[in-house]
Design an enzyme around this catalytic site. Structure first.
Site, PDB file in Angstrom:
ATOM      1  N   GLN A 103       0.839  -1.197   0.000  1.00 58.40           N
ATOM      2  CA  GLN A 103       0.000   0.000   0.000  1.00 58.40           C
ATOM      3  C   GLN A 103       0.873   1.246   0.000  1.00 58.40           C
ATOM      4  O   GLN A 103       0.376   2.353  -0.106  1.00 58.40           O
ATOM      5  CB  GLN A 103      -0.892   0.027   1.252  1.00 58.40           C
ATOM      6  CG  GLN A 103      -2.010  -1.002   1.263  1.00 58.40           C
ATOM      7  CD  GLN A 103      -2.751  -1.049   2.588  1.00 58.40           C
ATOM      8  OE1 GLN A 103      -2.732  -2.061   3.277  1.00 58.40           O
ATOM      9  NE2 GLN A 103      -3.423   0.029   2.971  1.00 58.40           N
TER      10      GLN A 103
ATOM     11  N   PHE B  70      -6.077  -4.042   3.279  1.00 57.97           N
ATOM     12  CA  PHE B  70      -6.850  -3.824   4.510  1.00 57.97           C
ATOM     13  C   PHE B  70      -5.998  -3.243   5.629  1.00 57.97           C
ATOM     14  O   PHE B  70      -6.317  -3.423   6.796  1.00 57.97           O
ATOM     15  CB  PHE B  70      -7.541  -5.121   4.959  1.00 57.97           C
ATOM     16  CG  PHE B  70      -8.416  -5.728   3.901  1.00 57.97           C
ATOM     17  CD1 PHE B  70      -9.576  -5.076   3.490  1.00 57.97           C
ATOM     18  CD2 PHE B  70      -8.074  -6.929   3.292  1.00 57.97           C
ATOM     19  CE1 PHE B  70     -10.381  -5.618   2.497  1.00 57.97           C
ATOM     20  CE2 PHE B  70      -8.878  -7.476   2.290  1.00 57.97           C
ATOM     21  CZ  PHE B  70     -10.035  -6.826   1.897  1.00 57.97           C
TER      22      PHE B  70
ATOM     23  N   GLU C  80       0.218  -1.707   4.663  1.00 57.82           N
ATOM     24  CA  GLU C  80       0.555  -0.286   4.766  1.00 57.82           C
ATOM     25  C   GLU C  80       2.021  -0.162   5.177  1.00 57.82           C
ATOM     26  O   GLU C  80       2.783   0.572   4.580  1.00 57.82           O
ATOM     27  CB  GLU C  80      -0.360   0.410   5.785  1.00 57.82           C
ATOM     28  CG  GLU C  80      -0.075   1.905   5.858  1.00 57.82           C
ATOM     29  CD  GLU C  80      -1.023   2.675   6.767  1.00 57.82           C
ATOM     30  OE1 GLU C  80      -2.127   2.173   7.052  1.00 57.82           O
ATOM     31  OE2 GLU C  80      -0.654   3.774   7.193  1.00 57.82           O
TER      32      GLU C  80
ATOM     33  N   ARG D   4      -5.501   7.280  16.738  1.00 55.41           N
ATOM     34  CA  ARG D   4      -6.831   7.216  16.116  1.00 55.41           C
ATOM     35  C   ARG D   4      -7.857   6.613  17.084  1.00 55.41           C
ATOM     36  O   ARG D   4      -9.030   6.953  17.049  1.00 55.41           O
ATOM     37  CB  ARG D   4      -6.805   6.468  14.782  1.00 55.41           C
ATOM     38  CG  ARG D   4      -8.073   6.641  13.974  1.00 55.41           C
ATOM     39  CD  ARG D   4      -7.930   6.146  12.539  1.00 55.41           C
ATOM     40  NE  ARG D   4      -7.361   7.143  11.643  1.00 55.41           N
ATOM     41  CZ  ARG D   4      -8.061   8.083  10.999  1.00 55.41           C
ATOM     42  NH1 ARG D   4      -9.369   8.154  11.150  1.00 55.41           N
ATOM     43  NH2 ARG D   4      -7.478   8.946  10.206  1.00 55.41           N
TER      44      ARG D   4
ATOM     45  N   ARG E   5      -8.136  -1.792   8.664  1.00 53.47           N
ATOM     46  CA  ARG E   5      -9.371  -1.050   8.391  1.00 53.47           C
ATOM     47  C   ARG E   5     -10.040  -0.488   9.663  1.00 53.47           C
ATOM     48  O   ARG E   5     -10.581  -1.244  10.469  1.00 53.47           O
ATOM     49  CB  ARG E   5     -10.342  -1.987   7.672  1.00 53.47           C
ATOM     50  CG  ARG E   5     -11.293  -1.282   6.730  1.00 53.47           C
ATOM     51  CD  ARG E   5     -12.013  -2.315   5.918  1.00 53.47           C
ATOM     52  NE  ARG E   5     -12.806  -1.728   4.848  1.00 53.47           N
ATOM     53  CZ  ARG E   5     -13.434  -2.436   3.919  1.00 53.47           C
ATOM     54  NH1 ARG E   5     -13.360  -3.751   3.933  1.00 53.47           N
ATOM     55  NH2 ARG E   5     -14.132  -1.848   2.993  1.00 53.47           N
TER      56      ARG E   5
ATOM     57  N   PHE F 171      -8.258   1.329  11.835  1.00 59.78           N
ATOM     58  CA  PHE F 171      -7.005   1.861  12.396  1.00 59.78           C
ATOM     59  C   PHE F 171      -7.155   2.253  13.864  1.00 59.78           C
ATOM     60  O   PHE F 171      -6.818   3.372  14.259  1.00 59.78           O
ATOM     61  CB  PHE F 171      -6.600   3.076  11.539  1.00 59.78           C
ATOM     62  CG  PHE F 171      -5.124   3.364  11.463  1.00 59.78           C
ATOM     63  CD1 PHE F 171      -4.296   2.612  10.654  1.00 59.78           C
ATOM     64  CD2 PHE F 171      -4.568   4.411  12.191  1.00 59.78           C
ATOM     65  CE1 PHE F 171      -2.932   2.911  10.551  1.00 59.78           C
ATOM     66  CE2 PHE F 171      -3.208   4.707  12.108  1.00 59.78           C
ATOM     67  CZ  PHE F 171      -2.391   3.961  11.275  1.00 59.78           C
TER      68      PHE F 171
ATOM     69  N   THR G  92      -4.035  11.362  10.624  1.00 55.51           N
ATOM     70  CA  THR G  92      -3.954  12.221  11.807  1.00 55.51           C
ATOM     71  C   THR G  92      -2.576  12.882  11.902  1.00 55.51           C
ATOM     72  O   THR G  92      -2.404  13.854  12.613  1.00 55.51           O
ATOM     73  CB  THR G  92      -4.264  11.438  13.090  1.00 55.51           C
ATOM     74  OG1 THR G  92      -3.313  10.385  13.225  1.00 55.51           O
ATOM     75  CG2 THR G  92      -5.662  10.847  13.035  1.00 55.51           C
TER      76      THR G  92
ATOM     77  N   ALA H  92      -5.973   5.297   5.435  1.00 60.24           N
ATOM     78  CA  ALA H  92      -6.814   6.295   6.092  1.00 60.24           C
ATOM     79  C   ALA H  92      -8.001   6.686   5.207  1.00 60.24           C
ATOM     80  O   ALA H  92      -8.541   7.791   5.339  1.00 60.24           O
ATOM     81  CB  ALA H  92      -5.993   7.526   6.498  1.00 60.24           C
TER      82      ALA H  92
ATOM     83  N   GLU I 272     -12.953   2.811   5.130  1.00 59.49           N
ATOM     84  CA  GLU I 272     -12.958   2.201   6.455  1.00 59.49           C
ATOM     85  C   GLU I 272     -14.276   2.291   7.233  1.00 59.49           C
ATOM     86  O   GLU I 272     -14.657   1.322   7.900  1.00 59.49           O
ATOM     87  CB  GLU I 272     -11.836   2.821   7.311  1.00 59.49           C
ATOM     88  CG  GLU I 272     -10.455   2.510   6.788  1.00 59.49           C
ATOM     89  CD  GLU I 272      -9.412   3.393   7.455  1.00 59.49           C
ATOM     90  OE1 GLU I 272      -9.300   4.571   7.081  1.00 59.49           O
ATOM     91  OE2 GLU I 272      -8.737   2.909   8.371  1.00 59.49           O
TER      92      GLU I 272
HETATM   93  N1  MTE Z   1     -11.330  -2.763  -0.005  1.00 61.40           N
HETATM   94  C1  MTE Z   1     -10.770  -3.829  -0.612  1.00 61.40           C
HETATM   95  N2  MTE Z   1     -11.485  -4.507  -1.518  1.00 61.40           N
HETATM   96  N3  MTE Z   1      -9.502  -4.237  -0.315  1.00 61.40           N
HETATM   97  C2  MTE Z   1      -8.751  -3.581   0.617  1.00 61.40           C
HETATM   98  O1  MTE Z   1      -7.605  -3.973   0.865  1.00 61.40           O
HETATM   99  N4  MTE Z   1      -8.645  -1.747   2.261  1.00 61.40           N
HETATM  100  C3  MTE Z   1      -9.424  -0.862   3.126  1.00 61.40           C
HETATM  101  C4  MTE Z   1     -10.451  -0.092   2.318  1.00 61.40           C
HETATM  102  N5  MTE Z   1     -11.196  -0.976   1.478  1.00 61.40           N
HETATM  103  C5  MTE Z   1      -9.330  -2.464   1.291  1.00 61.40           C
HETATM  104  C6  MTE Z   1     -10.633  -2.071   0.917  1.00 61.40           C
HETATM  105  C7  MTE Z   1      -8.612   0.082   3.866  1.00 61.40           C
HETATM  106  S1  MTE Z   1      -7.879  -0.426   5.291  1.00 61.40           S
HETATM  107  C8  MTE Z   1      -8.459   1.376   3.455  1.00 61.40           C
HETATM  108  S2  MTE Z   1      -7.576   2.492   4.375  1.00 61.40           S
HETATM  109  C9  MTE Z   1      -9.044   1.865   2.204  1.00 61.40           C
HETATM  110  O2  MTE Z   1      -9.765   0.843   1.512  1.00 61.40           O
HETATM  111  C10 MTE Z   1      -7.907   2.395   1.327  1.00 61.40           C
HETATM  112  O3  MTE Z   1      -8.332   2.802   0.087  1.00 61.40           O
HETATM  113  P1  MTE Z   1      -8.987   4.242  -0.192  1.00 61.40           P
HETATM  114  O4  MTE Z   1      -8.190   5.246   0.558  1.00 61.40           O
HETATM  115  O5  MTE Z   1      -8.870   4.398  -1.637  1.00 61.40           O
HETATM  116  O6  MTE Z   1     -10.395   4.165   0.307  1.00 61.40           O
HETATM  117 MO1  MOS Z   2      -6.277   1.374   6.049  1.00 62.88          MO
HETATM  118  S1  MOS Z   2      -6.145   0.447   7.890  1.00 62.88           S
HETATM  119  O1  MOS Z   2      -5.827   2.931   6.695  1.00 62.88           O
HETATM  120  O2  MOS Z   2      -4.833   0.813   5.314  1.00 62.88           O
END
Ligand code: MTE
Ligand code: MOS
Length: 756
Positions: free
Chosen positions: A191, A222, A226, A304, A336, A338, A434, A503, A707
């Site tokens: 990520q 998820f 990161e 957070r 997800r 955090f 944050t 985030a 999230e």
């Molecule tokens: N959705 C899918 N399908 N796969 C993922 O790994 N990660 C989640 C969320 N949704 C994730 C997901 C997490 S932890 C975050 S922080 C956000 O997607 C990151 O992507 P975005 O900032 O584009 O929403």
């Molecule tokens: Mo999502 S836990 O901020 O990668």
């Protein structure tokens, strides 16, 4: 618009690290893990392993040319163990061979002797020992100590929440390829391409420009990729650098589950004070975070947690303290939400305790204390454009809370061995990193001479559809058909110094940067079009459906012709865009500020049926009203909401990490660690997005969605608890997630139900 990745995924044609054709001569690496949770390394001899069949080399910390240090926030984590091992599964040595099987075969010839040290797995024990990563932090509002006097009811209790394995479909992995002059190109399932670049440069003792990191997409992160994709990429890079050969390192599922960090387990104590009518006056809470064996992102996650201590409620007097407690488990990491979900579970538990004692419906307490416009959070920020009540009320009306809860009662009156339960779960989640500094993003847009467009950003596609959203933003800003736009890989040479895609800010920040870049190009093209059409004012030019329009009338000038002409006249067809979220800051000495660009709101109601003979349950329905702003893509946002809900329910119910006293993860495979499958998924997941809910604080009036929906899943815990109480009203309720069927059965039948 459908996500362009979907046809590739369903046909199995989308490419992940392990699918990439590797260059000739590629070697394969395997990581030799620590067999002990804590101990001093007495002897490490890899000599014999190095001579194994097909083995090219065995590397240890001694072979690292730069720093043996992968800690991003706090530098407390070795890439390969030095004198001490801190958790079972900690990387000790790296075997590189012609095949992964050959590399693993050499493990038996590695001589490792460890003097065991006491292993701690419980955060409260760690706290008592004083082994904290940073001093505890406290967020405060009003005067808690004084407020108790004014309360009609004060309840106290303890809440424990378990960790959670990410279970991304694609395990951790990377391929590192040596390029000329000591440089390395890394294909990483991360990520955070910049994170990998920065740390790999540190480990190899090279400037960052020698390291190029490229990510096409990842098979789920998820949060688990990161920070924790970095070590594997660095190991592959180290091997490639030393051996001057391409090296592939991909973990298999078992290795991944054993060696990587998960969602932080928390243990917490609360004290909640209320007026007779359910108004909450005071909340005192202490969070013990089980941080694992190194800091990783724990301090940010703890922060957070504090930011979400009061979730969607206004409480005038708050004291929330939190501590990062080192333990001898694989370093816990982003997942997800955090740290937000852990905080929300505690307050919901406190509300249940109060409701039980006061013989009030939890819903009355919840609704009474929902945030109103201009209410202040314990961190000093005022809530703006507050939609907490609007979401609650729309859910109440749309799904008929009264009818749902009445149905539960009449069902329970009519059935002995099956009981139903329901619970409402409001959510308020702050959007922005944050750490203010991280809220910046860059994008690079090229228009090619045939009118097609390539877009590079720092966003990593992980299934959340960020690439599709960015494609939509680019097509819309350039006013051309989406088919002309391609999203390039996320690459550190095209998007530099990027923040991780995390985030939930991926589309917000990178989307805005793309918008800025596209505006630069379209501005130049409009001026040219005006000139070509002998018109003074470039503002009268519009591009619609790939044709140039003048004062609303379609002209004969096409997008392609305009682009070609621009090239012929030597007008720049490329642009870099940059975006930094404005007006946010946070002062960590005062613990006050305005850390978030805005908040996301929503309310869910969960219904369950409990089989009181077996202790098993079914989640019948989850109904959600969610504030997605003006959605950038309805299908994607619905998928995010549905997926988040199910993942949250999994965390609360069936996903159980069990460790032995000596720090071994016992649930280390898919046969012992259960994630929700299609049969467990609620029969109904109904997500309704607020209408007319534009958000001027984010790109094209949208809101982040990645999230927040996970936290609706918390409602499942309390719905099951209601059903349990219906079967056994004299049982003492407990807050100890996951609420597995085993715990449920104990509650239903044991003489003195006890928390495991
Ligand atoms: N959705 C899918 N399908 N796969 C993922 O790994 N990660 C989640 C969320 N949704 C994730 C997901 C997490 S932890 C975050 S922080 C956000 O997607 C990151 O992507 P975005 O900032 O584009 O929403
Ligand atoms: Mo999502 S836990 O901020 O990668």
């Amino acid at each position: 618009m459908k996500n362009f990745d979907v046809p590739l995924h369903t046909k199995g044609r989308s490419v992940f690290v392990d699918d990439m054709p590797v260059p000739e001569g590629t070697l394969y690496a395997a990581v030799f893990p620590s067999p002990a949770a804590h101990g001093r390394i007495k002897k490490l001899d890899v000599g014999k392993a190095g001579t194994g069949e097909g083995v090219a080399a065995v590397l240890t910390c001694k072979d690292i040319p730069g720093q043996n240090q992968v800690g991003a926030i706090i530098q407390d984590e070795c890439l390969l163990a030095e004198e001490t091992v801190h958790f079972m599964g900690e990387p000790v040595a790296l075997v590189i061979a012609e095949t992964k099987a050959a590399a693993k075969k050499a493990f038996k010839d590695i001589v490792l002797e460890i003097d065991p040290l006491p292993a701690v797995t419980d955060p409260r024990e760690s706290y008592a020992n004083g082994t904290l990563i940073i001093p505890p932090r406290t967020f405060a509002l009003g005067d808690v100590d004084k407020a108790w006097e004014e309360c009609d009811m004060i309840v106290e209790g303890r809440v424990d929440s378990g960790g959670q394995e990410h279970y991304y479909m694609e395990p951790q992995g990377a391929v590192a390829v040596p390029v000329e002059d000591g440089g390395i190109k890394i294909y990483s399932s991360t990520q955070s391409p910049t994170g990998v670049q920065r740390i790999a440069a540190r480990v190899l003792g090279q400037p960052m420009h020698k390291i190029e990191v490229d990510t096409r997409r990842i098979g789920g992160g998820f949060g688990g990729k990161e920070d924790q994709a970095t070590p594997w990429a660095c190991m592959a890079a180290l091997a490639a650098y030393k051996l001057k050969k391409p090296v592939k390192l991909v973990l298999d599922r078992g290795e991944d589950i054993k060696m990587t960090g998960k969602r932080h387990p928390y243990s917490s104590d609360f004290k909640l004070g209320l007026k007779e009518d359910g108004t909450i006056l005071a909340y005192d809470v202490m969070f013990y975070q089980n941080s694992g064996a190194s800091a990783d992102l724990s301090t940010a996650i703890l922060e957070r947690t504090l930011f979400h201590g009061t979730n969607s409620y206004f409480i005038p007097n708050v004291r929330a303290t939190a501590a990062c407690c080192y333990t001898n488990l694989a370093p816990f990491t982003a997942f997800r939400g955090f740290g937000g979900p852990q905080a929300m579970f505690v307050l919901e538990s406190a509300i249940r305790t109060a409701a039980e004692t006061m013989k009030l419906s939890p819903r009355v307490i919840q609704q009474k204390n929902l945030l109103n416009e201009d209410d202040t959070f314990p961190y000093g920020m005022k809530v703006e454009n507050c939609r907490a009540r609007r979401c609650w009320e729309e859910a109440e009306e749309r799904y008929g809370f009264e009818a749902i809860f009445q149905n539960v009662e009449s069902f329970n009156a009519a059935n002995r061995m099956k009981k139903k339960g329901a619970a409402v779960m409001p959510v308020c989640f702050g959007i922005s990193f944050t750490n203010t500094m991280m809220n910046q993003a860059g994008a690079l847009v090229h228009v090619y001479t045939d009118g097609s467009v390539g877009v590079s950003t720092g966003a990593v596609e992980m299934g959340q559809g960020v690439n599709m959203k960015i494609l939509g933003i680019a097509a819309c800003t350039l006013s051309i058909s989406p088919g002309r736009v391609k999203i390039e890989t996320t690459n550190t040479t095209r998007a530099a110094n990027t923040s991780p895609t995390a985030a939930s800010t991926g589309a917000d920040m990178n989307g805005r940067a793309v918008q800025v870049a596209c505006q630069g190009i379209i501005g130049r093209l409009k001026r040219l079009a005006a000139e070509l059409l002998h018109h003074e004012n470039a503002d009268d030019i519009e591009i619609k459906e790939d044709m140039v329009h003048l004062t609303g009338w379609k002209t004969a000038l096409s997008w392609e012709a305009l682009v070609t002409e621009a090239f012929n006249r030597r007008i720049d067809l490329s642009s870099h865009g940059y975006y930094a979220t404005p007006d946010i800051y946070f002062d960590r000495t005062e613990e006050k500020g305005k850390p978030f660009a805005y908040h996301v709101f929503g309310t869910a109601v969960t219904e369950v049926t409990l089989d009181c003979l077996r202790g098993t349950y079914e989640i019948d329905a989850v109904h959600v009203v969610h504030d997605a702003g003006k959605s950038l893509n309805f299908l994607i946002d619905r998928g995010q909401a549905e997926g988040g809900v199910v993942q949250g329910i999994g965390w609360m119910t069936m996903e159980e990490l069990i460790y032995s006293k000596d720090g071994r993860l016992l649930t280390d495979s898919s046969s012992t660690y259960k994630v929700p499958d299609i049969k467990f998924t609620p029969r109904v997941v109904d997500v309704h997005f607020l209408e007319d809910a534009g958000n001027p604080k984010a790109v094209m009036n949208s809101k982040a969605i990645g999230e927040p929906p996970l936290m609706y899943g918390i409602g499942a815990y309390f719905a099951i608890l209601e059903a349990m109480k219906a079967f056994r009203p004299d049982g003492d309720i407990f807050f100890h997630s996951p609420l597995t069927p085993e715990k449920v059965l104990n509650f239903l039948y044991l003489k003195k139900p006890s928390i495991p």
